[in-house]
Design a protein around this motif. Structure first.
Motif, PDB file in Angstrom:
ATOM      1  N   ALA A 165       0.833  -1.205   0.000  1.00  0.00           N
ATOM      2  CA  ALA A 165       0.000   0.000   0.000  1.00  0.00           C
ATOM      3  C   ALA A 165       0.864   1.251   0.000  1.00  0.00           C
ATOM      4  CB  ALA A 165      -0.927   0.012   1.200  1.00  0.00           C
ATOM      5  N   ILE A 166       0.339   2.318  -0.581  1.00  0.00           N
ATOM      6  CA  ILE A 166       1.001   3.613  -0.570  1.00  0.00           C
ATOM      7  C   ILE A 166       0.512   4.365   0.663  1.00  0.00           C
ATOM      8  CG2 ILE A 166       1.392   5.766  -1.819  1.00  0.00           C
ATOM      9  CD1 ILE A 166       0.818   4.267  -4.390  1.00  0.00           C
ATOM     10  N   ALA A 167       1.341   4.429   1.672  1.00  0.00           N
ATOM     11  CA  ALA A 167       0.942   5.035   2.947  1.00  0.00           C
ATOM     12  C   ALA A 167       0.604   6.507   2.763  1.00  0.00           C
ATOM     13  CB  ALA A 167       2.067   4.887   3.971  1.00  0.00           C
ATOM     14  N   GLY A 168      -0.448   6.948   3.435  1.00  0.00           N
ATOM     15  CA  GLY A 168      -0.815   8.360   3.402  1.00  0.00           C
ATOM     16  C   GLY A 168      -1.579   8.781   2.178  1.00  0.00           C
ATOM     17  N   ASP A 169      -1.950   7.819   1.306  1.00  0.00           N
ATOM     18  CA  ASP A 169      -2.617   8.170   0.056  1.00  0.00           C
ATOM     19  C   ASP A 169      -4.119   7.919   0.141  1.00  0.00           C
ATOM     20  OD1 ASP A 169      -2.872   9.140  -2.459  1.00  0.00           O
ATOM     21  OD2 ASP A 169      -1.659   7.629  -3.448  1.00  0.00           O
ATOM     22  N   VAL A 170      -4.713   8.278   1.277  1.00  0.00           N
ATOM     23  CA  VAL A 170      -6.160   8.153   1.452  1.00  0.00           C
ATOM     24  C   VAL A 170      -6.604   9.256   2.409  1.00  0.00           C
ATOM     25  CG1 VAL A 170      -5.907   6.512   3.364  1.00  0.00           C
ATOM     26  CG2 VAL A 170      -8.038   6.576   2.047  1.00  0.00           C
ATOM     27  N   LEU A 171      -7.763   9.835   2.138  1.00  0.00           N
ATOM     28  CA  LEU A 171      -8.282  10.899   2.996  1.00  0.00           C
ATOM     29  C   LEU A 171      -8.644  10.340   4.367  1.00  0.00           C
ATOM     30  CD1 LEU A 171     -10.624  12.712   0.449  1.00  0.00           C
ATOM     31  CD2 LEU A 171      -8.518  13.637   1.424  1.00  0.00           C
ATOM     32  N   GLN A 172      -8.273  11.084   5.401  1.00  0.00           N
ATOM     33  CA  GLN A 172      -8.565  10.665   6.759  1.00  0.00           C
ATOM     34  C   GLN A 172      -9.933  11.187   7.200  1.00  0.00           C
ATOM     35  OE1 GLN A 172      -6.440   8.524   8.486  1.00  0.00           O
ATOM     36  NE2 GLN A 172      -5.512   8.491   6.443  1.00  0.00           N
ATOM     37  N   GLY A 173     -10.617  10.403   8.022  1.00  0.00           N
ATOM     38  CA  GLY A 173     -11.865  10.849   8.637  1.00  0.00           C
ATOM     39  C   GLY A 173     -13.034  11.000   7.687  1.00  0.00           C
ATOM     40  N   LEU A 174     -13.025  10.265   6.571  1.00  0.00           N
ATOM     41  CA  LEU A 174     -14.114  10.407   5.616  1.00  0.00           C
ATOM     42  C   LEU A 174     -15.481  10.146   6.253  1.00  0.00           C
ATOM     43  CD1 LEU A 174     -13.032   8.864   2.180  1.00  0.00           C
ATOM     44  CD2 LEU A 174     -13.810  11.192   2.640  1.00  0.00           C
ATOM     45  N   ASN A 175     -15.580   9.077   7.019  1.00  0.00           N
ATOM     46  CA  ASN A 175     -16.876   8.705   7.588  1.00  0.00           C
ATOM     47  C   ASN A 175     -17.318   9.624   8.733  1.00  0.00           C
ATOM     48  OD1 ASN A 175     -17.562   6.341   6.010  1.00  0.00           O
ATOM     49  ND2 ASN A 175     -15.782   5.380   6.956  1.00  0.00           N
ATOM     50  N   THR A 178      -8.245  -0.485  -5.124  1.00  0.00           N
ATOM     51  CA  THR A 178      -9.046   0.295  -4.189  1.00  0.00           C
ATOM     52  C   THR A 178     -10.435   0.496  -4.753  1.00  0.00           C
ATOM     53  OG1 THR A 178      -9.077   2.305  -2.825  1.00  0.00           O
ATOM     54  CG2 THR A 178      -8.363   2.547  -5.120  1.00  0.00           C
ATOM     55  N   LYS A 179     -11.316   1.079  -3.957  1.00  0.00           N
ATOM     56  CA  LYS A 179     -12.686   1.345  -4.365  1.00  0.00           C
ATOM     57  C   LYS A 179     -12.901   2.846  -4.396  1.00  0.00           C
ATOM     58  CE  LYS A 179     -17.179   0.579  -4.966  1.00  0.00           C
ATOM     59  NZ  LYS A 179     -17.687   0.016  -6.241  1.00  0.00           N
ATOM     60  N   LEU A 180     -13.445   3.354  -5.506  1.00  0.00           N
ATOM     61  CA  LEU A 180     -13.755   4.774  -5.641  1.00  0.00           C
ATOM     62  C   LEU A 180     -15.239   4.993  -5.366  1.00  0.00           C
ATOM     63  CD1 LEU A 180     -11.742   5.686  -8.883  1.00  0.00           C
ATOM     64  CD2 LEU A 180     -11.064   5.994  -6.505  1.00  0.00           C
ATOM     65  N   SER A 181     -15.534   5.862  -4.402  1.00  0.00           N
ATOM     66  CA  SER A 181     -16.917   6.132  -4.026  1.00  0.00           C
ATOM     67  C   SER A 181     -17.209   7.620  -4.094  1.00  0.00           C
ATOM     68  CB  SER A 181     -17.191   5.636  -2.598  1.00  0.00           C
ATOM     69  OG  SER A 181     -16.998   4.243  -2.514  1.00  0.00           O
ATOM     70  N   THR A 182     -18.491   7.950  -4.153  1.00  0.00           N
ATOM     71  CA  THR A 182     -18.911   9.345  -4.127  1.00  0.00           C
ATOM     72  C   THR A 182     -19.299   9.715  -2.699  1.00  0.00           C
ATOM     73  OG1 THR A 182     -21.178   8.724  -4.717  1.00  0.00           O
ATOM     74  CG2 THR A 182     -19.687   9.338  -6.515  1.00  0.00           C
ATOM     75  N   ASN A 218     -11.009   7.604  -3.002  1.00  0.00           N
ATOM     76  CA  ASN A 218     -10.701   6.194  -2.784  1.00  0.00           C
ATOM     77  C   ASN A 218     -10.934   5.853  -1.317  1.00  0.00           C
ATOM     78  OD1 ASN A 218      -8.355   8.041  -2.741  1.00  0.00           O
ATOM     79  ND2 ASN A 218      -7.234   6.292  -1.917  1.00  0.00           N
ATOM     80  N   GLU A 219     -11.567   4.694  -1.052  1.00  0.00           N
ATOM     81  CA  GLU A 219     -11.922   4.319   0.316  1.00  0.00           C
ATOM     82  C   GLU A 219     -10.730   3.768   1.093  1.00  0.00           C
ATOM     83  OE1 GLU A 219     -15.308   1.817   0.599  1.00  0.00           O
ATOM     84  OE2 GLU A 219     -16.646   3.206  -0.442  1.00  0.00           O
ATOM     85  N   THR A 220      -9.790   3.176   0.386  1.00  0.00           N
ATOM     86  CA  THR A 220      -8.597   2.614   1.027  1.00  0.00           C
ATOM     87  C   THR A 220      -7.363   3.086   0.277  1.00  0.00           C
ATOM     88  OG1 THR A 220      -8.741   0.619  -0.338  1.00  0.00           O
ATOM     89  CG2 THR A 220      -9.828   0.555   1.817  1.00  0.00           C
ATOM     90  N   ALA A 221      -6.222   2.982   0.923  1.00  0.00           N
ATOM     91  CA  ALA A 221      -4.971   3.371   0.270  1.00  0.00           C
ATOM     92  C   ALA A 221      -4.741   2.517  -0.969  1.00  0.00           C
ATOM     93  CB  ALA A 221      -3.802   3.214   1.235  1.00  0.00           C
TER      94      ALA A 221
END
Length: 540
Positions: free
Chosen positions: A36-46, A149-153, A166-169
């Motif tokens: 995985a590419i660390a840090g490549d996902v938005l934090q706190g989405l939910n 990864t999964k791309l969501s709106t 993207n939901e995961t890194a």
């Protein structure tokens, strides 16, 4: 600012992937595992956004794949020496070819990445100079498959703005994961905003605000130096109308060259609410360095568009860049920051200087009640420019200056304090990069006089201060060329070596959490420039 890849999980590559890859690649990796590419996902989405569905499989998305430099520590050491006035290596910058040969990935490594991307059905675009950035595009389904990864709106809970993410890194086969630091473009949540550009009441110019004579007089800009023979780049995510620039130049008899436009990834589209920003940037440069050649780099306001536009500026070799767009560090992914930082590092090694507005929300750049700073002003390879209130005499000479309440400043949450800043390290910085480095006129009252959208007006913000400093960079480079010396390049080590000489030290005012003080501070950095004395000090 170098977040590296970490192995966080192993999954088998689907049989479909193995069947699709070129024979040579498949033979080399018959049982591919992923990292995985660390840090490549938005934090706190939910927590601060609500998921609304899946991105359409057929939606086309552009991405930019950033590669890690070879010998990254060696690159840091090289920049430290080439930018240090006390080093024998000072000013001995690399050419683009030398940078690629010394710190870029090899052609074979780039081919390995390109082969993988094509195997997933993606269209590979430009490989930029330096061999550290590869453009690609494809459908959402292809990107999900390629990067695991999964791309969501989503819908932002605060603003109501819709975005995808993207939901995961993202993950990559371990054979190439070690080459990649970021896949930019998998989310479009953070759009960069221009700093300020609020029209206010008239002052001195045709529509209010300081005139070129007042700005140059206040900062002791000699009429001998006009920026002739120099080039300045502007990073923009909107366009401008040349008729407005012509009106400004004609009114003040500046005789400035017509700006050149360089469209990146198709440009920024139709004129929008950022037009005032772009015209402000151009006109401030013309006010202080009227004979400099200005190139406006217009790109899409997206993560991929941002990194590609910065890379296009580095590819151009233009020595001085003004940046009036940004977003809070907290609104970006760490890997995206690292991807942009890598471009700035390449520019610093090649003798390019970047001046970025520090933001117009004081010590709370994110607007969430905390102390946060704006990026890219917080980048250690960028000169962060804060804001002041400038007062000039009737003879257009500097009278006094105070910190502007809106000027961004504080400590980075991403970057440790760089070596050249440790001499002014403050306990409030906690060992992290301190912002801003310098400052200039930004308060909308008095602001600067500009002509935009068919009328005269007054505009302020650190988006005025950044081009004020970029103009100084061009004037200095003109003097350095005449003296047979190197361009200023990445300016911070030299500015901090000057230890306040050539600056107007600003000791009053605050930006919220921080107050101005003698010497360097979190509101105005070293202060604004006295062009004649600072240039003399830097030429040394």
């Amino acid at each position: 600012m170098t977040s590296r890849l970490k192995l966080v999980g192993l999954v088998a590559v689907p049989a479909l992937l193995a069947a699709a890859v070129p024979t040579a690649y498949a033979a080399a990796q018959p049982h591919t595992t992923r990292a995985a590419i660390a840090g490549d996902v938005l934090q706190g989405l939910n927590h601060d956004a609500a998921r609304t569905g899946a991105v359409s499989a057929a939606k086309r998305i552009s991405v930019a794949i950033s590669l890690t430099p070879r010998n990254n520590k060696g690159l840091d050491a090289f920049i430290a020496n080439v930018s240090n006035p006390r080093s024998s290596s000072y000013g001995h910058y690399l050419t683009k070819a030398q940078f690629a040969a010394r710190f870029g990935r090899t052609d074979a490594e780039v081919k390995q990445v390109k082969d993988f991307l094509r195997a997933q059905g993606l269209t590979v675009g430009k490989v930029h100079s330096g061999n550290l950035l590869v453009d690609a595009s494809g459908t959402a389904a292809q990107l999900e498959k390629a990067f695991g990864t999964k791309l969501s709106t989503w819908k932002d809970a605060k603003s109501g703005r819709a975005f995808y993410a993207n939901e995961t890194a993202p993950t990559l086969p371990t054979g190439i994961a070690g080459l990649v630091s970021d896949v930019t473009g998998l989310n479009n949540r953070a759009q960069l905003h221009h700093q300020g550009s609020a029209k206010v009441n008239p002052h001195n110019g045709p529509g209010g605000g300081y005139t070129p004579a007042q700005i140059k007089g206040g900062y002791n800009v000699s009429g001998t130096y006009t920026g002739s023979g120099q080039k300045i780049a502007l990073l923009e995510f909107d366009g401008f109308a040349q008729s407005n620039i012509t009106k400004y130049d004609t009114n003040y008899s500046l005789g400035s060259p017509t700006p050149t436009v360089s469209k990146v990834d198709g440009g920024s589209g139709a004129l929008g609410d950022g037009q005032v920003e772009v015209e402000l940037d151009i006109e401030v440069l013309h006010a202080i360095a009227p004979k400099a050649n200005v190139t406006v780099f217009e790109g899409p306001n997206s993560d991929a568009g941002e990194v590609d536009t910065y890379q296009a500026i580095v590819d151009s070799g233009i020595p001085t860049t003004s940046i009036s767009w940004g977003a809070s560090e907290s609104q970006r992914t760490t890997s995206n920051i690292n991807a942009v930082d890598a471009v700035f590092k390449a520019g610093a090694a090649e003798g390019l200087g970047f001046y970025a507005a520090s933001g117009d929300d004081g010590s709370d750049d994110a607007g969430d009640g905390t102390t946060t700073v704006d990026y890219p002003a917080a980048d250690p390879y960028v000169t962060g420019v804060g804001g002041t209130t400038l007062t000039v005499t009737s003879a257009n000479a500097w009278s006094k200056e105070t910190a502007w309440s809106g000027g961004g400043g504080g400590k980075s949450s991403v970057f440790k304090i760089p070596s050249w800043q440790t001499a002014v390290q403050k306990s409030a910085g906690g060992g992290y990069r301190q912002v801003p480095d310098v400052s200039a006129l930004a308060n909308p009252s008095p602001g600067v006089s500009i002509y935009s959208q068919g009328s005269w007006g007054t505009v302020g913000g650190t988006s005025a201060a950044a081009p004020e400093w970029a103009a100084f960079g061009a004037l200095y480079n003109q003097q350095a060329a005449a003296a047979g010396k190197a361009n200023l390049g990445f300016a911070n080590p030299a500015l901090y070596t000057a230890s306040g000489t050539g600056f107007h030290d600003i000791t009053s005012g605050s930006n919220g959490a921080y107050s101005a003080a003698t010497g360097w501070d979190f509101t105005t950095g070293w202060g604004s420039y006295n062009a004649a004395t600072l240039a003399t000090k830097l030429l040394g």
